[in-house]
Write a protein that holds these residues in place. Structure first.
Motif, PDB file in Angstrom:
ATOM      1  N   VAL A 112       0.833  -1.208   0.000  1.00 24.11           N
ATOM      2  CA  VAL A 112       0.000   0.000   0.000  1.00 24.11           C
ATOM      3  C   VAL A 112       0.865   1.254   0.000  1.00 24.11           C
ATOM      4  N   SER A 113       2.020   1.191   0.644  1.00 24.30           N
ATOM      5  CA  SER A 113       2.902   2.365   0.708  1.00 24.30           C
ATOM      6  C   SER A 113       3.330   2.824  -0.685  1.00 24.30           C
ATOM      7  N   PHE A 114       3.370   1.902  -1.656  1.00 23.09           N
ATOM      8  CA  PHE A 114       3.721   2.280  -3.030  1.00 23.09           C
ATOM      9  C   PHE A 114       2.760   3.332  -3.557  1.00 23.09           C
ATOM     10  N   TYR A 115       1.458   3.097  -3.370  1.00 18.92           N
ATOM     11  CA  TYR A 115       0.455   4.037  -3.874  1.00 18.92           C
ATOM     12  C   TYR A 115       0.550   5.382  -3.159  1.00 18.92           C
ATOM     13  N   ASN A 116       0.798   5.337  -1.858  1.00 15.59           N
ATOM     14  CA  ASN A 116       0.896   6.588  -1.103  1.00 15.59           C
ATOM     15  C   ASN A 116       2.096   7.416  -1.557  1.00 15.59           C
ATOM     16  N   LYS A 117       3.219   6.739  -1.824  1.00 21.58           N
ATOM     17  CA  LYS A 117       4.429   7.458  -2.216  1.00 21.58           C
ATOM     18  C   LYS A 117       4.303   8.062  -3.608  1.00 21.58           C
ATOM     19  N   VAL A 118       3.839   7.271  -4.565  1.00 19.98           N
ATOM     20  CA  VAL A 118       3.816   7.760  -5.952  1.00 19.98           C
ATOM     21  C   VAL A 118       2.712   8.781  -6.178  1.00 19.98           C
ATOM     22  N   ASN A 119       1.635   8.698  -5.390  1.00 18.05           N
ATOM     23  CA  ASN A 119       0.525   9.621  -5.615  1.00 18.05           C
ATOM     24  C   ASN A 119       0.618  10.903  -4.799  1.00 18.05           C
ATOM     25  N   LEU A 120       1.564  10.975  -3.856  1.00 18.30           N
ATOM     26  CA  LEU A 120       1.718  12.211  -3.091  1.00 18.30           C
ATOM     27  C   LEU A 120       2.106  13.385  -3.994  1.00 18.30           C
ATOM     28  N   PRO A 121       3.151  13.274  -4.839  1.00 15.75           N
ATOM     29  CA  PRO A 121       3.447  14.398  -5.734  1.00 15.75           C
ATOM     30  C   PRO A 121       2.332  14.677  -6.736  1.00 15.75           C
ATOM     31  N   VAL A 122       1.600  13.641  -7.127  1.00 16.40           N
ATOM     32  CA  VAL A 122       0.469  13.827  -8.039  1.00 16.40           C
ATOM     33  C   VAL A 122      -0.599  14.695  -7.377  1.00 16.40           C
ATOM     34  N   ALA A 123      -0.918  14.382  -6.122  1.00 10.34           N
ATOM     35  CA  ALA A 123      -1.929  15.158  -5.398  1.00 10.34           C
ATOM     36  C   ALA A 123      -1.479  16.601  -5.190  1.00 10.34           C
ATOM     37  N   ILE A 124      -0.187  16.801  -4.926  1.00 13.66           N
ATOM     38  CA  ILE A 124       0.343  18.159  -4.765  1.00 13.66           C
ATOM     39  C   ILE A 124       0.194  18.944  -6.064  1.00 13.66           C
ATOM     40  N   ALA A 125       0.501  18.299  -7.178  1.00 12.10           N
ATOM     41  CA  ALA A 125       0.369  18.957  -8.484  1.00 12.10           C
ATOM     42  C   ALA A 125      -1.092  19.293  -8.783  1.00 12.10           C
ATOM     43  N   ILE A 126      -2.010  18.380  -8.440  1.00  7.98           N
ATOM     44  CA  ILE A 126      -3.438  18.642  -8.670  1.00  7.98           C
ATOM     45  C   ILE A 126      -3.892  19.853  -7.864  1.00  7.98           C
ATOM     46  N   GLY A 127      -3.504  19.917  -6.585  1.00  6.34           N
ATOM     47  CA  GLY A 127      -3.885  21.057  -5.756  1.00  6.34           C
ATOM     48  C   GLY A 127      -3.357  22.360  -6.305  1.00  6.34           C
ATOM     49  N   LEU A 128      -2.115  22.349  -6.779  1.00  9.15           N
ATOM     50  CA  LEU A 128      -1.514  23.564  -7.338  1.00  9.15           C
ATOM     51  C   LEU A 128      -2.246  24.019  -8.592  1.00  9.15           C
ATOM     52  N   LEU A 129      -2.555  23.089  -9.483  1.00  9.15           N
ATOM     53  CA  LEU A 129      -3.275  23.441 -10.715  1.00  9.15           C
ATOM     54  C   LEU A 129      -4.689  23.920 -10.415  1.00  9.15           C
ATOM     55  N   LEU A 130      -5.354  23.282  -9.434  1.00  3.32           N
ATOM     56  CA  LEU A 130      -6.697  23.726  -9.055  1.00  3.32           C
ATOM     57  C   LEU A 130      -6.674  25.151  -8.533  1.00  3.32           C
ATOM     58  N   GLY A 131      -5.582  25.538  -7.867  1.00  3.03           N
ATOM     59  CA  GLY A 131      -5.502  26.880  -7.307  1.00  3.03           C
ATOM     60  C   GLY A 131      -5.231  27.949  -8.339  1.00  3.03           C
ATOM     61  N   ILE A 132      -4.465  27.627  -9.372  1.00  3.48           N
ATOM     62  CA  ILE A 132      -4.083  28.634 -10.366  1.00  3.48           C
ATOM     63  C   ILE A 132      -5.140  28.803 -11.449  1.00  3.48           C
ATOM     64  N   THR A 133      -5.712  27.693 -11.923  1.00  5.79           N
ATOM     65  CA  THR A 133      -6.571  27.714 -13.111  1.00  5.79           C
ATOM     66  C   THR A 133      -7.762  28.672 -13.025  1.00  5.79           C
ATOM     67  N   PRO A 134      -8.490  28.769 -11.896  1.00  4.73           N
ATOM     68  CA  PRO A 134      -9.658  29.667 -11.881  1.00  4.73           C
ATOM     69  C   PRO A 134      -9.337  31.127 -12.157  1.00  4.73           C
ATOM     70  N   PHE A 135      -8.078  31.531 -12.002  1.00  2.76           N
ATOM     71  CA  PHE A 135      -7.711  32.933 -12.189  1.00  2.76           C
ATOM     72  C   PHE A 135      -7.031  33.173 -13.528  1.00  2.76           C
ATOM     73  N   LEU A 136      -7.087  32.170 -14.396  1.00  3.72           N
ATOM     74  CA  LEU A 136      -6.489  32.297 -15.715  1.00  3.72           C
ATOM     75  C   LEU A 136      -7.558  32.403 -16.783  1.00  3.72           C
ATOM     76  N   GLY A 137      -7.245  33.124 -17.830  1.00  4.72           N
ATOM     77  CA  GLY A 137      -8.111  33.167 -18.996  1.00  4.72           C
ATOM     78  C   GLY A 137      -7.576  32.235 -20.067  1.00  4.72           C
ATOM     79  N   TRP A 138      -8.179  32.295 -21.247  1.00  2.89           N
ATOM     80  CA  TRP A 138      -7.759  31.427 -22.344  1.00  2.89           C
ATOM     81  C   TRP A 138      -6.649  32.055 -23.178  1.00  2.89           C
ATOM     82  N   THR A 139      -6.254  33.265 -22.825  1.00  5.73           N
ATOM     83  CA  THR A 139      -5.134  33.920 -23.514  1.00  5.73           C
ATOM     84  C   THR A 139      -4.020  34.154 -22.507  1.00  5.73           C
TER      85      THR A 139
END
Length: 745
Positions: free
Chosen positions: A377-404
């Motif tokens: 189980v630790s395999f999933y926790n280790k590999v998905n931790l940076p994935v979850a961090i990246a998702i949170g970061l993208l979720l925070g930036i995207t709402p304040f961006l336009g298409w240009t």
């Protein structure tokens, strides 16, 4: 051949005829004959389903499936859910859902052409082929008087909901796949996108809802102590959900900019193939030794592999031969804008899916060159931790961006409030005990995504509630991530042995085992009074023996608080035993007099030696005894000879006791502690040797799980936001989106 099998055979032939009628027509328009044949196919599936349901409700145990998954005592609701309790029933349910959606697809979709419907009909035919191999209508010569019944763990309300919702998602995944193959065959890579987007969003919503319901069921009923165990079969549904999520985000870019046509087509194909692969993992028996959810193999593994190979070869064949025709505008990667962050989000979701795919496939992959094994189980926790961090970061930036492209100064200004609030959240988390840098970063990015989307939702609600699907779902993702940190990193668990009516303290609560309720029922419950000094309640977890499983089964009781859950799960119930009363024990410290009745006893020193036995090591305790004004010295001895231990009692002065008719007393040395200068003595003859009845004892596991309410609020918002987006996308009029002219491949 009985009626049920006749219906399956005729429906199978109708599905093949329907597929042939659809695919032989080279025009886009669906012919009346093709439609009628598909109606016959769906009608046959409906008739077969109604017949199976009737057989279950009428207790027709001459049918093997009915005898295996139902019984006379089974409640009505669980007789209905017995429909999909076994492999044969779930395949029939899957085919029925595909047929029903096919009718909707024919009537409502402007892109419901012959190729797409032919592929849908072929898939229904394949499922019916599996039912010909293993039919739910197989009968037996000697019908039992009663059926075996379902597994007691499946006789729960969530069993009624979870599998059908999951299979709605599985069924919907065929339609983006069929639309892509139709578009490739016709060299029209843009016409499919609106219908494809809607069906992809529908498949994502329903499959996600099924997964979440399964997690809640596992947490609240099955007694696993959690909502997700990274079991290979659990993961098999998660992976296509992640790729479908990636597809939805990719099609948002295609809708706005016309880009990612090839990527989206590939994701639609991969998602459907992964649904087939999930079915193979779950129902071929390959994971029987690695998953509690795996079905036994009834000979369909090779057929599932075959349809996976055919789907991949057909899709990739079309894709490669039409590669030059599937052109789209180049992605604009020159600046920071929404197109870029959505693309990055798509990649992050695919990477997460890839990690989980290899993890869940590890028993198969390792078995190719040695002994099959699965990842920890630790395999999933280790590999998905940076994935979850990246998702949170993208979720925070995207709402304040336009298409240009964005001016850096303007973006920083818009992000200043969410960044400030995120820093405050990190400080609160650190004070609350989150000190590990990686977890603190996880909390920070999850909070950033949550705060940014909450601000976006507040600003966007004037456009109408149905426009808030994206922000609401993303708020749910932020809450889910925060809940995962709390529930996974700060839970506490302890195990108690509660003697009836004897309170014990654990994790800040006082628990008292009161006894067993409903002892004669199929699921007796243990009664436990719980209090924290302010609030009191009665916990009633279940602990019972299942004849079906030939084992003890457990169902927890959960007390939900705003910031944590108290999770109480029984482990074992020990019956009241019969015991013999024990002689009194005296613990003496060197030089300290101890009173016992008429005696005053003082331990003065140890005496180490052979004591007449050359092969044995003996330790004596020199005792001064005062009795009736007289002093004497006695020395009980503890002898060790090899593995044998022996204590030699020494009589106490007992003249007055013997004259009064009282039993003679002696002291036996049972334990010594040289470091603490203490000895433990047993007073032999002081207690009558009479039987006494003890009390039942309950072995109990008690846990506190922080922020579980945050987890469930998050998943509810994810599904609610998806439904809002779905409601917005499905409108009566349906056309296609005309993207900007294709600049290059």
């Amino acid at each position: 051949m009985n009626l049920g099998n006749i219906i399956v055979v005729l429906t199978f032939l109708a599905a093949l005829a329907s597929a042939f009628a659809f695919l032989k027509n080279t025009t886009r328009t669906v012919t009346p004959l093709s439609k009628r044949l598909f109606y016959v196919t769906t009608g046959g599936l409906t008739l077969a389903s109604c017949l199976l349901l009737y057989l279950l409700l009428a207790h027709q145990f001459q049918y093997t499936y009915v005898a295996r998954y139902s019984s006379l005592s089974q409640p009505f609701l669980f007789l209905v859910s017995a429909f999909w309790a076994g492999q044969e029933g779930t395949f029939l349910l899957w085919a029925l859902f595909v047929g029903a959606m096919g009718l909707f697809f024919l009537r409502k979709s402007a892109n419901a052409d012959n190729v797409a419907m032919g592929i849908v009909s072929l898939f229904i035919g394949f499922i019916l082929l599996l039912l010909l191999l293993k039919s739910p209508f197989s009968d037996t010569v000697n019908a039992p008087a009663d059926g075996t019944g379902m597994n007691p763990l499946l006789m729960n309300f969530w069993m009624v909901i979870h599998p059908p919702v999951l299979f709605v998602g599985y069924a919907a995944a065929i339609f983006p796949f069929a639309l892509v193959l139709s578009a490739l065959r016709r060299r029209d890579s843009t016409r499919w996108n609106l219908s494809g987007f809607r069906w992809s969003l529908f498949a994502t919503t329903t499959l996600g809802a099924g997964i979440i319901i399964g997690g809640f069921w596992a947490y609240e009923v099955l007694g696993w102590g959690g909502y997700w165990g990274w079991d290979p079969v659990e993961n098999s549904s998660l992976v296509p959900w992640l790729t479908l999520l990636a597809l939805v985000h990719g099609m948002l870019v295609q809708k706005k900019k016309g880009s990612l046509v090839r990527t989206n087509m590939l994701l639609a194909v991969i998602s459907f193939v992964l649904v087939l692969y999930a079915t193979f993992l779950t129902r071929s028996g390959v994971l029987q030794d690695f998953s509690v959810h795996s079905f036994e193999d009834f000979g369909i593994g090779n057929y599932l592999i075959g349809v996976i190979v055919v789907s991949v070869v057909a899709a990739m064949g079309f894709f490669l031969t039409r590669f030059r025709d599937t052109t789209s505008p180049k992605l604009d990667l020159s600046g920071l804008h929404r197109e870029l962050t959505l693309l990055l989000g798509l990649y992050v979701l695919c990477v997460a899916g890839l990690f989980v795919f290899f993890g869940m496939s590890s028993p198969i992959l390792t078995g190719l060159w040695g002994k099959a094994s699965q990842v920890d189980v630790s395999f999933y926790n280790k590999v998905n931790l940076p994935v979850a961090i990246a998702i949170g970061l993208l979720l925070g930036i995207t709402p304040f961006l336009g298409w240009t492209g964005e001016q850096q100064s303007g973006l920083v200004k818009r992000l200043s409030l969410p960044i400030l609030l995120t820093l405050l959240a990190c400080v609160i988390a650190y004070v609350g005990g989150v000190s590990k840098p990686s977890l603190l970063l996880f909390v920070g990015t999850a909070s950033f995504g949550l705060i940014s989307n909450a601000i976006a939702a507040f600003r966007q609600y004037r456009s109408g509630w149905w426009s808030l699907g994206g922000p609401v779902s993303h708020i749910g993702v932020g809450l889910l991530l925060l809940g995962i940190v709390g529930s996974g990193s700060f839970d506490e668990t302890t195990q108690l042995v509660l003697e009836q009516h004897q309170p014990q303290t654990a994790l800040g609560y006082i628990l008292t085992f009161q006894g067993v309720r409903d002892e004669q029922s199929s699921k007796p419950r243990v009664e436990i009074n719980v209090t924290d000094g302010k609030n009191a309640f009665v916990a009633l977890p279940s602990l019972y023996y299942s004849e079906y499983n030939k084992a003890m089964m457990r169902e927890p009781d959960i007390k939900i608080f705003p910031l944590k859950d108290l999770y109480i799960s029984p482990v074992e119930l020990k019956a009241a035993d019969t015991m013999i009363s024990q002689n009194p024990l005296l613990e003496l410290t060197k030089g300290e007099p101890t009173k016992f009745g008429d005696y005053e006893i003082t331990f003065t020193k140890f005496d180490v030696g052979q004591h007449g036995q050359s092969a044995a090591m003996s330790v004596g305790a020199v005792l001064e005894v005062s009795y009736q004004g007289k002093k004497s010295v006695i020395e009980p001895v503890f002898t060790v000879m090899g593995a044998e231990k022996k204590s030699t009692p020494v009589d106490l002065p007992s003249d007055t006791r013997v004259a009064a008719g009282l039993p003679h007393l002696a002291l036996a040395l049972t334990r010594i502690s040289v470091e603490e200068k203490k000895v433990l003595l047993e007073v032999v003859g002081a207690a009558p040797q009479v039987p006494q009845v003890g009390h039942p004892k309950l072995v109990l596991e008690v846990s506190t799980k922080p922020l579980m309410m945050v987890v469930w609020t998050g998943v509810v918002l994810i599904i609610a936001g998806s439904l809002m987006a779905l409601r917005r996308r499905f409108k009566p009029a349906e056309g296609s989106i005309t993207p900007p002219p294709a600049a290059s491949a």
